[in-house]
Design a protein around this motif. Structure first.
Motif, mmCIF file in Angstrom:
data_model
loop_
_atom_site.group_PDB
_atom_site.id
_atom_site.type_symbol
_atom_site.label_atom_id
_atom_site.label_comp_id
_atom_site.label_asym_id
_atom_site.label_seq_id
_atom_site.Cartn_x
_atom_site.Cartn_y
_atom_site.Cartn_z
ATOM 1 N N ALA A 169 5.644 -57.071 -20.546
ATOM 2 C CA ALA A 169 4.533 -56.603 -19.704
ATOM 3 C C ALA A 169 3.953 -57.765 -18.899
ATOM 4 N N THR A 214 6.185 -58.478 -15.981
ATOM 5 C CA THR A 214 6.250 -57.533 -14.851
ATOM 6 C C THR A 214 4.882 -57.265 -14.225
ATOM 7 N N ARG A 215 3.796 -57.660 -14.861
ATOM 8 C CA ARG A 215 2.471 -57.368 -14.307
ATOM 9 C C ARG A 215 2.327 -57.918 -12.891
ATOM 10 N N HIS A 216 1.848 -57.078 -12.025
ATOM 11 C CA HIS A 216 1.593 -57.496 -10.641
ATOM 12 C C HIS A 216 0.630 -56.489 -10.029
ATOM 13 N N ASN A 236 -4.634 -53.830 -16.765
ATOM 14 C CA ASN A 236 -3.468 -54.372 -16.036
ATOM 15 C C ASN A 236 -2.233 -54.428 -16.932
ATOM 16 N N CYS A 260 -0.878 -50.930 -17.943
ATOM 17 C CA CYS A 260 -0.150 -50.332 -16.813
ATOM 18 C C CYS A 260 1.230 -50.970 -16.668
ATOM 19 N N ALA A 261 1.279 -52.276 -16.778
ATOM 20 C CA ALA A 261 2.577 -52.955 -16.666
ATOM 21 C C ALA A 261 3.519 -52.483 -17.780
#
Ligand code: FMN
Length: 208
Positions: free
Chosen positions: A38, A41-43, A164, A167-168
């Motif tokens: 996670a 990939t978080r963005h 955040n 969601c990732a």
């Protein structure tokens, strides 16, 4: 006298019309990316599909943000002195509700689509099916001093990062935002001067 009674009765009816719903229990064993994946990939994502979140997905999201994770009422997001002063409001096309972590409920506070005041001057945010607004409640914190201002801002940031990362982990799109029409939100939510919208996260499925 008659007029005062009538307006009180109308006000009471208005309040009674607002619902309080219990969310499905959060799926704490949900299969998702690992913490390291996670983080990888978080963005920030600013384009959303119009696919709605299910009640289960919303429950999982809110629990990740600041839900109760221990029998003594402590929550997923640490807060200074465990004041739990960050209140989370959920804006959808249908209305606005406050998340009540201790009972896993949504308490409706306004009807209708008010996502536009969360979007503010960034119209893209209106297209997310859900917008989460973090309100710092200094009354709950017990102080409005300089130190309190830092602590409340930090605590809001932690709730935001929980969102955040959740969601990732599950493939949802979001972006942490300070942009919003804070004055309009305060008015709609009936907030006092010590209850301040700090951050928001539009959340939805990524646009194709
Ligand atoms: C406190 C804070 C406020 C932000 N406010 C906004 C905002 O109002 N609008 C926006 O589009 N992005 C906002 N962002 C997102 C940042 O622009 C974004 O995190 C940054 O460009 C880094 O990109 P990344 O999140 O993809 O790593 C904010 C981020 C933070 C942490």
């Amino acid at each position: 006298m008659k007029k005062a009674f009538l307006s009180a009765a109308i006000m009471l009816l208005g309040v009674m019309a607002y619902g309080q719903t219990t969310l499905p229990a959060p799926q704490k064993n949900l299969k998702s990316l690992s913490v390291m994946e996670a983080l990888s990939t978080r963005h920030s994502e600013r384009a959303f599909s119009n696919k709605e979140l299910t009640d289960q997905e919303l429950s999982n999201l809110l629990w990740a943000a600041c839900g109760v994770n221990r029998p003594d009422g402590h929550i997923t997001s640490p807060t200074a002195m465990n004041k739990q002063e960050i209140r989370l409001f959920v804006f959808t096309a249908k209305g606005v509700s406050e998340y009540l972590p201790q009972t896993n409920q949504l308490k409706e506070v306004a009807k209708g689509d008010h996502r536009g005041i969360v979007a503010g001057r960034q119209a893209f945010a209106k297209s997310a099916p859900v917008s989460l607004v973090m309100v710092g409640d200094y009354d709950k914190f017990g102080s409005t001093g300089d130190h309190a201002k830092v602590m409340v801002a930090v605590d809001a940031g932690i709730v935001c990062e929980n969102i955040n990362l959740y969601c990732a982990a599950v493939g949802l799109a979001t972006v942490p935002r300070a942009t919003m029409d804070g004055a309009a939100i305060s008015k709609l939510l009936n907030l006092n001067a010590n209850q301040v919208p700090i951050l928001n996260n539009p959340v939805g499925y990524p646009a194709k």
